[in-house]
Design a protein around this motif. Structure first.
Motif, PDB file in Angstrom:
ATOM      1  N   GLU A 294       6.525   1.666  -6.343  1.00 20.44           N
ATOM      2  CA  GLU A 294       5.054   2.078  -6.508  1.00 20.44           C
ATOM      3  C   GLU A 294       4.359   0.821  -7.280  1.00 20.44           C
ATOM      4  N   HIS A 295       3.352   0.454  -6.558  1.00 20.42           N
ATOM      5  CA  HIS A 295       2.636  -0.784  -6.872  1.00 20.42           C
ATOM      6  C   HIS A 295       1.217  -0.336  -6.969  1.00 20.42           C
ATOM      7  N   ASN A 296       0.331  -1.099  -7.989  1.00 17.55           N
ATOM      8  CA  ASN A 296      -0.883  -0.918  -8.008  1.00 17.55           C
ATOM      9  C   ASN A 296      -1.775  -2.131  -7.702  1.00 17.55           C
ATOM     10  N   ILE A 297      -2.706  -1.935  -6.951  1.00 13.72           N
ATOM     11  CA  ILE A 297      -3.571  -3.321  -6.686  1.00 13.72           C
ATOM     12  C   ILE A 297      -4.971  -3.032  -7.042  1.00 13.72           C
ATOM     13  N   THR A 298      -5.733  -3.795  -7.613  1.00 10.46           N
ATOM     14  CA  THR A 298      -7.241  -3.978  -7.812  1.00 10.46           C
ATOM     15  C   THR A 298      -8.006  -4.201  -6.637  1.00 10.46           C
ATOM     16  N   LEU A 300     -11.924  -4.401  -4.714  1.00 13.98           N
ATOM     17  CA  LEU A 300     -12.891  -5.446  -4.731  1.00 13.98           C
ATOM     18  C   LEU A 300     -13.923  -5.166  -5.635  1.00 13.98           C
ATOM     19  N   ASP A 301     -14.012  -3.653  -6.087  1.00 12.37           N
ATOM     20  CA  ASP A 301     -14.991  -3.374  -6.991  1.00 12.37           C
ATOM     21  C   ASP A 301     -14.137  -3.020  -8.355  1.00 12.37           C
ATOM     22  N   GLY A 302     -13.102  -3.296  -8.387  1.00 10.04           N
ATOM     23  CA  GLY A 302     -12.245  -3.180  -9.701  1.00 10.04           C
ATOM     24  C   GLY A 302     -11.406  -1.857  -9.839  1.00 10.04           C
ATOM     25  N   HIS A 303     -11.677  -1.026  -9.143  1.00 13.60           N
ATOM     26  CA  HIS A 303     -11.076   0.436  -9.045  1.00 13.60           C
ATOM     27  C   HIS A 303      -9.617   0.086  -8.344  1.00 13.60           C
ATOM     28  N   ILE A 304      -8.777   0.907  -9.115  1.00 13.81           N
ATOM     29  CA  ILE A 304      -7.027   0.707  -8.734  1.00 13.81           C
ATOM     30  C   ILE A 304      -6.712   1.497  -7.661  1.00 13.81           C
ATOM     31  N   VAL A 305      -5.999   1.125  -6.734  1.00 11.55           N
ATOM     32  CA  VAL A 305      -5.300   1.642  -5.417  1.00 11.55           C
ATOM     33  C   VAL A 305      -4.107   1.439  -5.811  1.00 11.55           C
ATOM     34  N   THR A 306      -3.072   2.781  -5.578  1.00 11.53           N
ATOM     35  CA  THR A 306      -1.947   3.124  -5.926  1.00 11.53           C
ATOM     36  C   THR A 306      -1.060   2.956  -4.476  1.00 11.53           C
ATOM     37  N   LEU A 307      -0.176   1.970  -4.385  1.00 13.39           N
ATOM     38  CA  LEU A 307       0.574   1.969  -3.174  1.00 13.39           C
ATOM     39  C   LEU A 307       2.104   2.573  -3.646  1.00 13.39           C
ATOM     40  N   LYS A 308       2.475   3.559  -2.882  1.00 13.77           N
ATOM     41  CA  LYS A 308       3.783   4.239  -3.071  1.00 13.77           C
ATOM     42  C   LYS A 308       4.544   4.475  -2.013  1.00 13.77           C
ATOM     43  N   ARG A 309       5.627   4.291  -2.002  1.00 14.77           N
ATOM     44  CA  ARG A 309       6.595   4.593  -0.903  1.00 14.77           C
ATOM     45  C   ARG A 309       8.033   5.060  -1.451  1.00 14.77           C
ATOM     46  N   ASP A 310       8.566   6.011  -0.899  1.00 15.05           N
ATOM     47  CA  ASP A 310       9.932   6.470  -1.352  1.00 15.05           C
ATOM     48  C   ASP A 310      10.976   6.469   0.014  1.00 15.05           C
ATOM     49  N   VAL A 311      10.787   5.689   1.098  1.00 17.02           N
ATOM     50  CA  VAL A 311      11.558   5.532   2.224  1.00 17.02           C
ATOM     51  C   VAL A 311      11.586   4.182   2.404  1.00 17.02           C
ATOM     52  N   VAL A 312      12.552   3.621   3.243  1.00 19.20           N
ATOM     53  CA  VAL A 312      13.142   2.355   3.496  1.00 19.20           C
ATOM     54  C   VAL A 312      11.335   1.772   4.135  1.00 19.20           C
ATOM     55  N   THR A 313      11.275   0.594   3.765  1.00 16.70           N
ATOM     56  CA  THR A 313      10.058  -0.194   4.399  1.00 16.70           C
ATOM     57  C   THR A 313      10.435  -1.537   5.238  1.00 16.70           C
ATOM     58  N   GLN A 314      10.080  -1.344   6.296  1.00 21.34           N
ATOM     59  CA  GLN A 314      10.515  -2.555   7.292  1.00 21.34           C
ATOM     60  C   GLN A 314       9.630  -3.611   7.150  1.00 21.34           C
ATOM     61  N   PRO A 315      10.280  -5.047   7.161  1.00 23.23           N
ATOM     62  CA  PRO A 315       9.197  -5.997   7.058  1.00 23.23           C
ATOM     63  C   PRO A 315       8.107  -5.893   8.050  1.00 23.23           C
ATOM     64  N   GLY A 316       6.875  -6.332   7.356  1.00 22.85           N
ATOM     65  CA  GLY A 316       5.793  -6.262   8.619  1.00 22.85           C
ATOM     66  C   GLY A 316       5.205  -4.881   8.736  1.00 22.85           C
ATOM     67  N   PHE A 317       5.655  -3.738   8.184  1.00 26.83           N
ATOM     68  CA  PHE A 317       5.177  -2.403   8.399  1.00 26.83           C
ATOM     69  C   PHE A 317       3.895  -2.290   7.722  1.00 26.83           C
ATOM     70  N   VAL A 318       3.076  -1.510   8.252  1.00 27.34           N
ATOM     71  CA  VAL A 318       1.424  -1.468   7.901  1.00 27.34           C
ATOM     72  C   VAL A 318       1.375  -0.021   7.389  1.00 27.34           C
ATOM     73  N   GLN A 319       0.680   0.078   6.388  1.00 24.75           N
ATOM     74  CA  GLN A 319       0.409   1.317   5.837  1.00 24.75           C
ATOM     75  C   GLN A 319      -1.161   1.433   5.944  1.00 24.75           C
ATOM     76  N   THR A 320      -1.615   2.629   6.283  1.00 28.44           N
ATOM     77  CA  THR A 320      -3.178   2.779   6.286  1.00 28.44           C
ATOM     78  C   THR A 320      -3.762   3.773   5.127  1.00 28.44           C
ATOM     79  N   MET A 321      -4.581   3.186   4.322  1.00 32.45           N
ATOM     80  CA  MET A 321      -5.237   3.933   3.372  1.00 32.45           C
ATOM     81  C   MET A 321      -6.522   4.297   3.910  1.00 32.45           C
ATOM     82  N   LYS A 322      -6.922   5.755   4.008  1.00 33.16           N
ATOM     83  CA  LYS A 322      -7.944   6.155   4.405  1.00 33.16           C
ATOM     84  C   LYS A 322      -9.041   5.891   3.591  1.00 33.16           C
ATOM     85  N   GLY A 323     -10.255   5.595   3.939  1.00 33.23           N
ATOM     86  CA  GLY A 323     -11.591   5.457   3.017  1.00 33.23           C
ATOM     87  C   GLY A 323     -11.457   4.388   2.024  1.00 33.23           C
TER      88      GLY A 323
END
Length: 371
Positions: A294-298, A300-323
């Motif tokens: 579980e990672h947090n990234i800041t 462009l406008d300063g709000h926090i976006v949480t990246l969370k995965r509880d499964v295996v993540t392959q190198p180069g995998f792309v996750q889509t964050m809608k909106g």
């Protein structure tokens, strides 16, 4: 053209409403603006809202309001009364005097030919400049102040090049016509007549006896102008913002435009943009790739976006964050954010860590073999 009765109604309505308006704000100038600034503002706005060009609702009323503001502020006496006593004091001074017809005022300002004639005036070159802003400013919107070096008509002589109006005389070489006529005999009794540009006045028909001390007779001077660029949220890459009539000035042409082509700065790493989509590369360790994280990234406008995965993540995998992408220009919606994961391997392993990994992977393989 507007019927006289309708024009009178519009004029009366706008003058009545203008009593509550600030005439300086109508022209978009400060109350300390010079006569040249007021003239320049009227020139720009009157063309923008002239009914022959602008067919939007309310444009004609705005045009009349601009004319009224210019009529007052361009007259030194009326301006002083307005500054001290406002519209009420001005009305008392005028004593019911009729206001100038805004269309006649426009025609006189542009040399008597009205809108059609001023459209044919030679226009100076347009300046196009690539203007880089931060991606954060294009995400949130911003007001950015900047300066442009350009050439403007000399404030002292207003582009005549003479110390005063009395220093401009009619050229004696061409008698003010700008051309010299010569006759040459090509055969007995036969002559050829030709016209050439007067070499004494350069074809202008006038000569300057005493040059302007401010510009040395050059008619124009260097000037640094200050402007504000309004960057709107979600503005597309390469979007052009036009500052009308802000190009180099000359007595021989109407000033051209200044065009800013807005783009986001190219920066290594970090955020990337493609139209309404945003891209971000996130580094994770081997343990996180296998066990989840579980990672947090800041953003462009300063709000926090949480990246969370509880499964295996392959190198180069792309996750889509809608909106979570760029705002859509002139809309309240957003595009998507794409997170690309980069699995970072350790540069070396300690003996205890190597042993634990061997036990974990080898034991798992042994259990599979037994099954």
């Amino acid at each position: 053209m507007t019927p006289p009765f309708l024009l009178a109604c519009i004029l009366f309505l706008c003058i009545a409403l203008s009593s509550a308006a600030d005439l300086y704000k109508v022209l978009g100038v400060h109350n300390s603006a010079s006569e040249a600034d007021i003239k320049k503002a009227y020139k720009k706005l009157s063309k923008k809202f002239h009914p022959d060009r602008n067919k939007e609702e309310g444009a004609e009323g705005k045009f009349v309001e601009i004319a009224h503001a210019y009529e007052v502020l361009s007259d030194s006496t009326k301006r002083q009364i307005y500054d001290r006593h406002g519209e009420e004091g001005l009305k008392a001074h005028e004593g019911g005097q009729r206001h100038a017809n805004p269309f006649d005022m426009f025609a006189n300002f542009f040399g008597g030919g009205g809108f059609q004639q001023q459209e044919q005036v030679r226009k100076g070159p347009t300046s196009v400049t690539e203007f880089e802003v931060s991606l954060a400013d294009m995400y949130t919107g911003a007001s950015i102040d900047f300066m442009i070096k350009k050439r403007i008509l000399c404030d002292h002589c207003r582009g005549s090049g003479a110390a005063s109006d009395s220093d401009i005389h009619k050229c004696s070489g061409c008698d003010g016509s700008g051309v010299k006529v010569t006759r040459q005999q090509i055969w007995p009794g036969m002559f050829a007549q030709s016209q050439t540009t007067c070499n004494e006045c350069g074809g202008r028909g006038k000569v300057i006896v005493r040059k302007c001390p401010h510009c040395g007779g050059q008619k124009i001077v260097d000037h640094t102008a200050h402007y504000t660029l309004e960057v709107l949220a979600g503005m597309p890459e390469g979007h052009e913002v036009v500052f009308e009539g802000e190009g180099d000035e000359s007595p021989d042409w109407e000033a051209g435009d200044v065009v800013l082509r807005v783009r986001s700065k190219r920066e290594k790493g970090g955020w990337r943009r493609k139209e309404s989509s945003l891209y971000w590369k996130e580094n994770i360790g081997v343990d996180e790739a296998l066990l989840g994280f579980e990672h947090n990234i800041t953003h462009l406008d300063g709000h926090i976006v949480t990246l969370k995965r509880d499964v295996v993540t392959q190198p180069g995998f792309v996750q889509t964050m809608k909106g979570e992408g760029m705002p859509h220009f002139h809309e309240s919606t957003h595009g998507d954010l794409y997170i690309e994961y980069n699995v970072v391997l350790p540069t070396e392993l300690s003996s205890p860590m190597r042993k634990k990994l061997a036990e974990a992977f080898h034991s798992s393989r042994h259990e599979k073999d037994e099954l």
